[in-house]
Motif scaffolding. Structure first.
Motif, PDB file in Angstrom:
ATOM      1  N   MET A  98      93.221   1.137  45.507  1.00  0.00           N
ATOM      2  CA  MET A  98      92.887   0.339  46.452  1.00  0.00           C
ATOM      3  C   MET A  98      91.270   0.084  46.378  1.00  0.00           C
ATOM      4  SD  MET A  98      94.586  -1.821  48.009  1.00  0.00           S
ATOM      5  CE  MET A  98      94.006  -1.826  49.800  1.00  0.00           C
ATOM      6  N   ILE A  99      91.292   2.192  46.137  1.00  0.00           N
ATOM      7  CA  ILE A  99      89.651   1.972  45.766  1.00  0.00           C
ATOM      8  C   ILE A  99      88.744   1.528  45.110  1.00  0.00           C
ATOM      9  CG2 ILE A  99      87.834   3.631  45.751  1.00  0.00           C
ATOM     10  CD1 ILE A  99      89.734   5.955  47.564  1.00  0.00           C
ATOM     11  N   ALA A 100      89.382   1.094  43.840  1.00  0.00           N
ATOM     12  CA  ALA A 100      88.592   0.485  42.390  1.00  0.00           C
ATOM     13  C   ALA A 100      88.325  -0.798  42.617  1.00  0.00           C
ATOM     14  CB  ALA A 100      90.029   0.908  41.069  1.00  0.00           C
ATOM     15  N   PHE A 101      89.723  -1.173  43.479  1.00  0.00           N
ATOM     16  CA  PHE A 101      88.728  -2.636  43.332  1.00  0.00           C
ATOM     17  C   PHE A 101      88.020  -3.581  44.717  1.00  0.00           C
ATOM     18  CE2 PHE A 101      90.554  -6.613  46.611  1.00  0.00           C
ATOM     19  CZ  PHE A 101      90.846  -7.241  45.645  1.00  0.00           C
ATOM     20  N   TYR A 102      88.253  -2.869  45.739  1.00  0.00           N
ATOM     21  CA  TYR A 102      87.462  -2.648  46.567  1.00  0.00           C
ATOM     22  C   TYR A 102      86.011  -2.278  46.215  1.00  0.00           C
ATOM     23  CZ  TYR A 102      90.343  -4.117  49.888  1.00  0.00           C
ATOM     24  OH  TYR A 102      91.683  -5.052  51.251  1.00  0.00           O
ATOM     25  N   THR A 103      85.880  -1.568  45.464  1.00  0.00           N
ATOM     26  CA  THR A 103      84.589  -1.410  44.532  1.00  0.00           C
ATOM     27  C   THR A 103      84.148  -2.235  43.557  1.00  0.00           C
ATOM     28  OG1 THR A 103      84.819   0.877  43.654  1.00  0.00           O
ATOM     29  CG2 THR A 103      84.891   1.190  45.620  1.00  0.00           C
ATOM     30  N   GLU A 104      85.374  -1.829  42.450  1.00  0.00           N
ATOM     31  CA  GLU A 104      84.765  -3.077  41.534  1.00  0.00           C
ATOM     32  C   GLU A 104      84.878  -4.581  41.442  1.00  0.00           C
ATOM     33  OE1 GLU A 104      87.018  -0.709  38.185  1.00  0.00           O
ATOM     34  OE2 GLU A 104      86.681   1.517  38.765  1.00  0.00           O
ATOM     35  N   VAL A 105      86.356  -4.455  41.758  1.00  0.00           N
ATOM     36  CA  VAL A 105      86.070  -6.309  41.689  1.00  0.00           C
ATOM     37  C   VAL A 105      85.215  -6.780  43.218  1.00  0.00           C
ATOM     38  CG1 VAL A 105      87.377  -7.811  42.941  1.00  0.00           C
ATOM     39  CG2 VAL A 105      88.296  -5.818  41.024  1.00  0.00           C
ATOM     40  N   LEU A 106      85.141  -6.272  44.340  1.00  0.00           N
ATOM     41  CA  LEU A 106      84.658  -6.779  45.635  1.00  0.00           C
ATOM     42  C   LEU A 106      83.159  -6.397  45.979  1.00  0.00           C
ATOM     43  CD1 LEU A 106      87.397  -7.264  48.356  1.00  0.00           C
ATOM     44  CD2 LEU A 106      86.453  -8.949  46.886  1.00  0.00           C
ATOM     45  N   GLY A 107      83.063  -4.962  45.270  1.00  0.00           N
ATOM     46  CA  GLY A 107      81.480  -4.702  45.647  1.00  0.00           C
ATOM     47  C   GLY A 107      81.123  -4.170  46.379  1.00  0.00           C
ATOM     48  N   CYS A 108      82.206  -2.479  46.508  1.00  0.00           N
ATOM     49  CA  CYS A 108      82.403  -2.789  48.265  1.00  0.00           C
ATOM     50  C   CYS A 108      81.783  -1.016  47.279  1.00  0.00           C
ATOM     51  CB  CYS A 108      82.936  -2.571  48.880  1.00  0.00           C
ATOM     52  SG  CYS A 108      83.859  -4.139  49.521  1.00  0.00           S
ATOM     53  N   ALA A 109      81.304   0.517  48.682  1.00  0.00           N
ATOM     54  CA  ALA A 109      80.402   1.396  48.398  1.00  0.00           C
ATOM     55  C   ALA A 109      81.146   2.280  49.470  1.00  0.00           C
ATOM     56  CB  ALA A 109      79.008   0.745  48.659  1.00  0.00           C
ATOM     57  N   VAL A 110      81.526   2.865  48.200  1.00  0.00           N
ATOM     58  CA  VAL A 110      81.899   4.023  48.991  1.00  0.00           C
ATOM     59  C   VAL A 110      81.875   4.757  50.411  1.00  0.00           C
ATOM     60  CG1 VAL A 110      83.732   6.748  48.974  1.00  0.00           C
ATOM     61  CG2 VAL A 110      84.128   5.012  47.537  1.00  0.00           C
ATOM     62  N   PRO A 160      74.878 -15.923  48.404  1.00  0.00           N
ATOM     63  CA  PRO A 160      75.200 -17.264  48.618  1.00  0.00           C
ATOM     64  C   PRO A 160      76.255 -17.477  48.092  1.00  0.00           C
ATOM     65  CG  PRO A 160      73.823 -17.028  46.338  1.00  0.00           C
ATOM     66  CD  PRO A 160      73.780 -15.712  47.730  1.00  0.00           C
ATOM     67  N   PHE A 161      77.084 -18.660  48.579  1.00  0.00           N
ATOM     68  CA  PHE A 161      78.918 -19.002  48.662  1.00  0.00           C
ATOM     69  C   PHE A 161      78.353 -19.887  47.638  1.00  0.00           C
ATOM     70  CE2 PHE A 161      82.902 -21.340  48.209  1.00  0.00           C
ATOM     71  CZ  PHE A 161      83.471 -19.671  48.579  1.00  0.00           C
ATOM     72  N   ASP A 162      78.669 -19.121  45.972  1.00  0.00           N
ATOM     73  CA  ASP A 162      79.011 -20.264  45.083  1.00  0.00           C
ATOM     74  C   ASP A 162      79.650 -20.070  44.238  1.00  0.00           C
ATOM     75  OD1 ASP A 162      78.608 -21.189  42.407  1.00  0.00           O
ATOM     76  OD2 ASP A 162      76.573 -20.211  41.630  1.00  0.00           O
ATOM     77  N   SER A 163      81.002 -21.620  44.432  1.00  0.00           N
ATOM     78  CA  SER A 163      82.604 -21.022  44.019  1.00  0.00           C
ATOM     79  C   SER A 163      82.791 -20.519  42.336  1.00  0.00           C
ATOM     80  CB  SER A 163      83.147 -22.655  44.496  1.00  0.00           C
ATOM     81  OG  SER A 163      82.672 -23.772  43.916  1.00  0.00           O
ATOM     82  N   GLU A 164      81.542 -21.353  41.587  1.00  0.00           N
ATOM     83  CA  GLU A 164      81.674 -21.573  39.824  1.00  0.00           C
ATOM     84  C   GLU A 164      81.578 -19.870  39.698  1.00  0.00           C
ATOM     85  OE1 GLU A 164      83.545 -23.348  37.830  1.00  0.00           O
ATOM     86  OE2 GLU A 164      83.585 -24.806  40.405  1.00  0.00           O
ATOM     87  N   SER A 165      80.244 -19.059  40.169  1.00  0.00           N
ATOM     88  CA  SER A 165      79.906 -17.602  39.990  1.00  0.00           C
ATOM     89  C   SER A 165      81.493 -16.852  40.330  1.00  0.00           C
ATOM     90  CB  SER A 165      79.018 -17.165  40.584  1.00  0.00           C
ATOM     91  OG  SER A 165      77.745 -18.354  40.202  1.00  0.00           O
ATOM     92  N   LEU A 166      82.124 -17.409  41.790  1.00  0.00           N
ATOM     93  CA  LEU A 166      83.011 -16.556  42.009  1.00  0.00           C
ATOM     94  C   LEU A 166      84.062 -16.870  41.403  1.00  0.00           C
ATOM     95  CD1 LEU A 166      83.057 -17.242  45.838  1.00  0.00           C
ATOM     96  CD2 LEU A 166      82.424 -15.468  44.892  1.00  0.00           C
ATOM     97  N   ARG A 167      84.258 -17.439  40.561  1.00  0.00           N
ATOM     98  CA  ARG A 167      85.215 -17.875  39.772  1.00  0.00           C
ATOM     99  C   ARG A 167      85.262 -17.355  38.654  1.00  0.00           C
ATOM    100  NH1 ARG A 167      88.932 -21.149  42.315  1.00  0.00           N
ATOM    101  NH2 ARG A 167      88.283 -22.941  43.570  1.00  0.00           N
ATOM    102  N   THR A 168      84.451 -17.460  37.989  1.00  0.00           N
ATOM    103  CA  THR A 168      83.864 -16.623  36.651  1.00  0.00           C
ATOM    104  C   THR A 168      84.033 -14.345  37.271  1.00  0.00           C
ATOM    105  OG1 THR A 168      82.034 -18.326  35.882  1.00  0.00           O
ATOM    106  CG2 THR A 168      81.982 -16.106  35.006  1.00  0.00           C
ATOM    107  N   HIS A 169      83.470 -14.621  38.460  1.00  0.00           N
ATOM    108  CA  HIS A 169      83.222 -13.041  38.290  1.00  0.00           C
ATOM    109  C   HIS A 169      84.642 -12.666  38.813  1.00  0.00           C
ATOM    110  CE1 HIS A 169      82.878  -9.684  39.929  1.00  0.00           C
ATOM    111  NE2 HIS A 169      82.960  -9.252  41.212  1.00  0.00           N
ATOM    112  N   PHE A 170      85.905 -13.564  39.218  1.00  0.00           N
ATOM    113  CA  PHE A 170      87.374 -12.935  40.084  1.00  0.00           C
ATOM    114  C   PHE A 170      88.209 -13.104  38.168  1.00  0.00           C
ATOM    115  CE2 PHE A 170      85.910 -12.644  43.679  1.00  0.00           C
ATOM    116  CZ  PHE A 170      86.038 -11.547  44.477  1.00  0.00           C
ATOM    117  N   ALA A 171      87.940 -13.977  37.485  1.00  0.00           N
ATOM    118  CA  ALA A 171      88.618 -14.288  36.377  1.00  0.00           C
ATOM    119  C   ALA A 171      88.429 -13.435  35.518  1.00  0.00           C
ATOM    120  CB  ALA A 171      88.411 -16.454  36.118  1.00  0.00           C
TER     121      ALA A 171
END
Length: 125
Positions: A1-13, A65-76
């Motif tokens: 979970m910590i890896a998901f929130y930090t690496e994928v979502l960009g949160c910081a511990v 900003p809410f850039d749907s294409e950038s979000l899709r690329t990042h999460f893909a």
């Protein structure tokens, strides 16, 4: 979970309280607290949430900003296929949002800024 929130979502511990099984994550101006079900706090809550029992519907993170294409690329890049971008009502009014799930099936809404014409409250009359 910590890896998901930090690496994928960009949160910081921001802080760990090992004795409680608690990790504070910074998400912009918000904070997300993750609690281990085996820690002191987690054991007080009973069984862990799962497909058969949940303790919340979802939580929302405001992004700009809410850039749907950038979000899709990042999460893909992490094997996550975002659902469609839709206009949903939120704390600031109607705006674009997408939904995804974390590794423990908690639903996360990523929400962009409200449209200029979107009211913050509904008219009761």
């Amino acid at each position: 979970m910590i890896a998901f929130y930090t690496e994928v979502l960009g949160c910081a511990v921001e802080k760990r309280v090992e004795s409680l099984g608690l990790v504070h994550l910074r998400a912009g101006r918000s904070q997300i607290d993750l609690v281990s079900v085996s820690g002191d706090i987690g054991r007080q809550g009973g069984a862990a949430p799962g497909p058969e029992g949940r303790n919340m519907d979802h939580f929302c993170l405001r992004i700009e900003p809410f850039d749907s294409e950038s979000l899709r690329t990042h999460f893909a890049a992490y094997g996550i296929d975002l659902g469609p971008v839709r206009q949903h009502y939120g704390a600031e009014g109607d705006g674009p949002s997408v939904y995804l799930s974390d590794p423990e099936s908690n639903t996360i809404e990523l929400k962009g800024p409200a449209s200029q014409s979107s009211p913050r409250t509904s008219d009761p009359g």
